[in-house]
Motif scaffolding. Structure first.
Motif, PDB file in Angstrom:
ATOM      1  N   GLU A 121       0.829  -1.201   0.000  1.00  0.00           N
ATOM      2  CA  GLU A 121       0.000   0.000   0.000  1.00  0.00           C
ATOM      3  C   GLU A 121       0.868   1.256   0.000  1.00  0.00           C
ATOM      4  OE1 GLU A 121      -2.611  -0.284   3.326  1.00  0.00           O
ATOM      5  OE2 GLU A 121      -3.784  -1.907   2.438  1.00  0.00           O
ATOM      6  N   ASP A 159       2.384   1.650  -3.465  1.00  0.00           N
ATOM      7  CA  ASP A 159       1.395   2.136  -4.430  1.00  0.00           C
ATOM      8  C   ASP A 159       1.117   3.622  -4.230  1.00  0.00           C
ATOM      9  OD1 ASP A 159       1.203  -0.353  -5.585  1.00  0.00           O
ATOM     10  OD2 ASP A 159      -0.577  -0.955  -4.416  1.00  0.00           O
ATOM     11  N   ARG A 160       0.992   4.063  -2.957  1.00  0.00           N
ATOM     12  CA  ARG A 160       0.765   5.482  -2.680  1.00  0.00           C
ATOM     13  C   ARG A 160       1.915   6.344  -3.187  1.00  0.00           C
ATOM     14  NH1 ARG A 160       0.459   5.773   3.064  1.00  0.00           N
ATOM     15  NH2 ARG A 160      -0.264   3.658   3.221  1.00  0.00           N
ATOM     16  N   ARG A 161       3.117   5.886  -2.967  1.00  0.00           N
ATOM     17  CA  ARG A 161       4.280   6.651  -3.438  1.00  0.00           C
ATOM     18  C   ARG A 161       4.315   6.713  -4.962  1.00  0.00           C
ATOM     19  NH1 ARG A 161       8.296   3.779   0.710  1.00  0.00           N
ATOM     20  NH2 ARG A 161       7.819   5.021   2.543  1.00  0.00           N
ATOM     21  N   ARG A 162       3.986   5.613  -5.599  1.00  0.00           N
ATOM     22  CA  ARG A 162       3.996   5.581  -7.056  1.00  0.00           C
ATOM     23  C   ARG A 162       2.914   6.519  -7.613  1.00  0.00           C
ATOM     24  NH1 ARG A 162       3.381  -0.080  -9.770  1.00  0.00           N
ATOM     25  NH2 ARG A 162       1.689   0.042  -8.295  1.00  0.00           N
ATOM     26  N   GLU A 163       1.731   6.505  -6.983  1.00  0.00           N
ATOM     27  CA  GLU A 163       0.648   7.381  -7.436  1.00  0.00           C
ATOM     28  C   GLU A 163       0.965   8.851  -7.233  1.00  0.00           C
ATOM     29  OE1 GLU A 163      -2.702   6.005  -5.234  1.00  0.00           O
ATOM     30  OE2 GLU A 163      -2.902   4.161  -6.393  1.00  0.00           O
ATOM     31  N   ASN A 164       1.678   9.167  -6.152  1.00  0.00           N
ATOM     32  CA  ASN A 164       2.037  10.560  -5.852  1.00  0.00           C
ATOM     33  C   ASN A 164       3.280  11.017  -6.602  1.00  0.00           C
ATOM     34  OD1 ASN A 164      -0.103  10.721  -4.080  1.00  0.00           O
ATOM     35  ND2 ASN A 164       1.136  10.214  -2.293  1.00  0.00           N
ATOM     36  N   GLY A 165       3.912  10.114  -7.310  1.00  0.00           N
ATOM     37  CA  GLY A 165       5.103  10.466  -8.075  1.00  0.00           C
ATOM     38  C   GLY A 165       6.348  10.615  -7.213  1.00  0.00           C
ATOM     39  N   ASP A 166       6.357   9.985  -6.031  1.00  0.00           N
ATOM     40  CA  ASP A 166       7.503  10.083  -5.130  1.00  0.00           C
ATOM     41  C   ASP A 166       8.616   9.122  -5.491  1.00  0.00           C
ATOM     42  OD1 ASP A 166       6.188  12.024  -3.746  1.00  0.00           O
ATOM     43  OD2 ASP A 166       5.474  10.704  -2.160  1.00  0.00           O
TER      44      ASP A 166
END
Length: 125
Positions: free
Chosen positions: A114, A117-124
């Motif tokens: 999770e 996925d959050r980091r990937r979605e935020n572009g981090d």
């Protein structure tokens, strides 16, 4: 490289077993050491080292042994005493009515995925 089914099962079992170990849970949830205790330990070790050096300079073995005992005792005192947030005070603060309801725990891998996925979605990444 992804894990095989066997490796994934073994990893899941290890995660489950580690989550059930109460002594590991207590050890991992310790608070930091108090700054006063750290400063006192450093000062005690320095004093003990000074006594050891005094014993070497004066060529009196008992003084050197006493300095070593001081250093070892202070170091053990600093390392083995309970950390902040542990001990009798933490147990006394617990309500006597019964254990608090526990939230269902997420699996380590689920939490990790999770976050990824959050980091990937935020572009981090």
């Amino acid at each position: 490289m992804p894990l095989s089914e066997y490796e994934q099962r073994v990893l899941d079992q290890l995660e489950h077993d580690l989550g059930q170990d109460p002594s590991l849970h207590r050890a991992m949830n310790r608070g930091p050491r108090t700054p006063g205790r750290v400063i006192a330990a450093i000062a005690g070790v320095v004093v003990g080292l000074g006594v050891v050096l005094l014993g070497v300079v004066t060529q009196i073995p008992l003084v050197g042994i006493l300095g070593f005992v001081i250093m070892a005792g202070v170091a053990l005192w600093a390392l083995l005493t309970p950390r902040k947030g542990q001990g009798d005070a933490a147990q006394a603060a617990r309500p006597a009515a019964g254990p608090a309801p526990q939230k269902p725990k997420k699996d380590f891998m689920q939490t990790f995925e999770e976050r990824f996925d959050r980091r990937r979605e935020n572009g981090d990444l």
